[in-house]
Design a protein around this motif. Sequence first.
Motif, PDB file in Angstrom:
ATOM      1  N   ASP A  51      -2.812 -12.107  -1.261  1.00 18.24           N
ATOM      2  CA  ASP A  51      -3.238 -11.694  -0.336  1.00 18.24           C
ATOM      3  C   ASP A  51      -3.188 -11.615   0.356  1.00 18.24           C
ATOM      4  O   ASP A  51      -3.721 -10.486   1.957  1.00 18.24           O
ATOM      5  CB  ASP A  51      -4.488 -11.202  -1.663  1.00 18.24           C
ATOM      6  CG  ASP A  51      -5.197 -10.731  -2.385  1.00 18.24           C
ATOM      7  OD1 ASP A  51      -3.678 -10.333  -3.088  1.00 18.24           O
ATOM      8  OD2 ASP A  51      -5.970 -10.782  -3.134  1.00 18.24           O
ATOM      9  N   ASP A  52      -3.002 -12.603   1.147  1.00 17.78           N
ATOM     10  CA  ASP A  52      -2.635 -12.810   2.170  1.00 17.78           C
ATOM     11  C   ASP A  52      -1.584 -12.722   2.852  1.00 17.78           C
ATOM     12  O   ASP A  52      -1.047 -12.959   3.940  1.00 17.78           O
ATOM     13  CB  ASP A  52      -3.229 -14.192   2.759  1.00 17.78           C
ATOM     14  CG  ASP A  52      -4.806 -14.106   2.662  1.00 17.78           C
ATOM     15  OD1 ASP A  52      -6.082 -13.349   3.078  1.00 17.78           O
ATOM     16  OD2 ASP A  52      -5.059 -15.345   1.646  1.00 17.78           O
ATOM     17  N   TYR A  78      -2.504  -7.210   2.175  1.00 16.16           N
ATOM     18  CA  TYR A  78      -3.402  -7.637   2.861  1.00 16.16           C
ATOM     19  C   TYR A  78      -3.595  -6.352   3.940  1.00 16.16           C
ATOM     20  O   TYR A  78      -4.648  -6.104   4.614  1.00 16.16           O
ATOM     21  CB  TYR A  78      -2.755  -8.553   4.002  1.00 16.16           C
ATOM     22  CG  TYR A  78      -1.863  -8.806   4.381  1.00 16.16           C
ATOM     23  CD1 TYR A  78      -1.215  -7.615   5.762  1.00 16.16           C
ATOM     24  CD2 TYR A  78      -0.796  -9.474   4.454  1.00 16.16           C
ATOM     25  CE1 TYR A  78      -0.608  -7.974   6.690  1.00 16.16           C
ATOM     26  CE2 TYR A  78       0.283 -10.207   5.603  1.00 16.16           C
ATOM     27  CZ  TYR A  78       0.882  -9.087   6.398  1.00 16.16           C
ATOM     28  OH  TYR A  78       1.469  -9.311   7.111  1.00 16.16           O
ATOM     29  N   GLN A  79      -2.495  -5.259   4.247  1.00 17.65           N
ATOM     30  CA  GLN A  79      -2.833  -4.313   5.364  1.00 17.65           C
ATOM     31  C   GLN A  79      -3.701  -3.171   4.067  1.00 17.65           C
ATOM     32  O   GLN A  79      -4.569  -2.107   4.438  1.00 17.65           O
ATOM     33  CB  GLN A  79      -1.681  -3.693   5.398  1.00 17.65           C
ATOM     34  CG  GLN A  79      -0.934  -4.163   6.173  1.00 17.65           C
ATOM     35  CD  GLN A  79       1.295  -3.436   6.302  1.00 17.65           C
ATOM     36  OE1 GLN A  79       1.382  -2.657   5.989  1.00 17.65           O
ATOM     37  NE2 GLN A  79       1.430  -4.190   7.438  1.00 17.65           N
ATOM     38  N   ASN A  80      -3.612  -3.375   2.767  1.00 20.66           N
ATOM     39  CA  ASN A  80      -4.802  -2.114   2.007  1.00 20.66           C
ATOM     40  C   ASN A  80      -6.424  -3.184   2.149  1.00 20.66           C
ATOM     41  O   ASN A  80      -6.847  -2.345   1.175  1.00 20.66           O
ATOM     42  CB  ASN A  80      -3.737  -2.524   0.488  1.00 20.66           C
ATOM     43  CG  ASN A  80      -2.890  -1.167   0.025  1.00 20.66           C
ATOM     44  OD1 ASN A  80      -2.936  -0.495   1.428  1.00 20.66           O
ATOM     45  ND2 ASN A  80      -2.465  -0.863  -0.638  1.00 20.66           N
ATOM     46  N   LYS A  81      -6.092  -4.374   2.614  1.00 21.65           N
ATOM     47  CA  LYS A  81      -7.459  -5.285   2.767  1.00 21.65           C
ATOM     48  C   LYS A  81      -7.890  -3.867   4.038  1.00 21.65           C
ATOM     49  O   LYS A  81     -10.002  -4.861   3.636  1.00 21.65           O
ATOM     50  CB  LYS A  81      -7.052  -6.451   2.640  1.00 21.65           C
ATOM     51  CG  LYS A  81      -7.012  -7.866   1.266  1.00 21.65           C
ATOM     52  CD  LYS A  81      -6.317  -8.499   1.085  1.00 21.65           C
ATOM     53  CE  LYS A  81      -7.813  -9.069   1.699  1.00 21.65           C
ATOM     54  NZ  LYS A  81      -6.879 -10.796   1.637  1.00 21.65           N
ATOM     55  N   LYS A  82      -7.494  -4.270   4.650  1.00 20.60           N
ATOM     56  CA  LYS A  82      -8.442  -3.419   5.817  1.00 20.60           C
ATOM     57  C   LYS A  82      -9.754  -2.611   5.072  1.00 20.60           C
ATOM     58  O   LYS A  82      -8.737  -1.935   4.786  1.00 20.60           O
ATOM     59  CB  LYS A  82      -7.612  -3.141   6.312  1.00 20.60           C
ATOM     60  CG  LYS A  82      -6.222  -4.478   6.982  1.00 20.60           C
ATOM     61  CD  LYS A  82      -5.693  -4.158   8.343  1.00 20.60           C
ATOM     62  CE  LYS A  82      -4.369  -4.883   8.798  1.00 20.60           C
ATOM     63  NZ  LYS A  82      -3.429  -3.917   9.627  1.00 20.60           N
ATOM     64  N   ASN A 140       1.748 -11.223   0.868  1.00 18.94           N
ATOM     65  CA  ASN A 140       2.226  -9.728   1.636  1.00 18.94           C
ATOM     66  C   ASN A 140       1.928  -8.921   1.541  1.00 18.94           C
ATOM     67  O   ASN A 140       0.275  -8.542   2.284  1.00 18.94           O
ATOM     68  CB  ASN A 140       2.019  -9.456  -0.430  1.00 18.94           C
ATOM     69  CG  ASN A 140       2.995  -8.117  -0.348  1.00 18.94           C
ATOM     70  OD1 ASN A 140       2.828  -7.242   0.377  1.00 18.94           O
ATOM     71  ND2 ASN A 140       3.462  -8.484  -2.619  1.00 18.94           N
ATOM     72  N   PRO A 141       2.319  -7.825   3.084  1.00 16.88           N
ATOM     73  CA  PRO A 141       1.813  -7.318   3.679  1.00 16.88           C
ATOM     74  C   PRO A 141       1.596  -5.882   3.673  1.00 16.88           C
ATOM     75  O   PRO A 141       0.121  -5.428   3.460  1.00 16.88           O
ATOM     76  CB  PRO A 141       3.445  -6.568   4.588  1.00 16.88           C
ATOM     77  CG  PRO A 141       4.443  -7.923   3.988  1.00 16.88           C
ATOM     78  CD  PRO A 141       4.217  -8.465   3.491  1.00 16.88           C
ATOM     79  N   VAL A 142       1.957  -5.664   2.160  1.00 16.70           N
ATOM     80  CA  VAL A 142       1.238  -4.196   1.461  1.00 16.70           C
ATOM     81  C   VAL A 142      -0.202  -4.636   1.064  1.00 16.70           C
ATOM     82  O   VAL A 142      -0.642  -3.993   1.324  1.00 16.70           O
ATOM     83  CB  VAL A 142       2.398  -4.192   0.076  1.00 16.70           C
ATOM     84  CG1 VAL A 142       1.471  -2.483  -0.484  1.00 16.70           C
ATOM     85  CG2 VAL A 142       3.596  -2.908   0.684  1.00 16.70           C
TER      86      VAL A 142
END
Length: 201
Positions: free
Chosen positions: A190-191, A197-201, A193-195
């Motif tokens: 999750d930290d 971690y960007q969805n965690k925002k 893979n850009p796809v």
Amino acid sequence: MFSKFAYSIFEQSIKDYHVHDNVDQPVNNPYPKDKIEHLLYFKNWIDTVQWHFEDIIRDPNIDPVAALVLKRRIDASNQERTDMVEYIDSYFLQKYHNVKVKDNAKINSESPAWTIDRLSILALKIYHMSEEANRAEASQEHRDKCQAKLNVLLEQKSDLSTAIDDLITDIENGDKFMKVYKQMKMYNDDDLNPVLYQNKK
């Protein structure tokens, strides 16, 4: 020799799986958890299930939603496979931790467990190619082609087994040393893979 020992366990795992031939069947590992046999059996079981996952997902009529679910299972299986390789390498590290490494010792391009991983996959190729070479309803041409491929796989098994045993002997004698590098896969993290971690925002 370790390769022969490992291969016999891989054959047992493959045979046990094909009693029911179902990717959802639970693994019934016959070996104690503190034994290398347990790791080898479980490693090949993961490989065997994933082999059949890969068959299923190539069905041209598979439901797209089911295919996505299966892709997630394949991803998880890949991670589990990598984890098992690292456990097997930890076994070798522990076994040979007191070996005095010679000054001129060299490192191998693959650790023992990654060579054994290749042997596990090769056992599956041999099993399924043998099935095709002996499939009664197939044409003679098909069977002959598969037998030719099987002969190559069997030669590869002999060569790979020799290489594995030579590597282990070299480690035992201090002529080679091993390191274990964690795979550090990024796409599952999750930290990293850009796809994700960007969805965690």
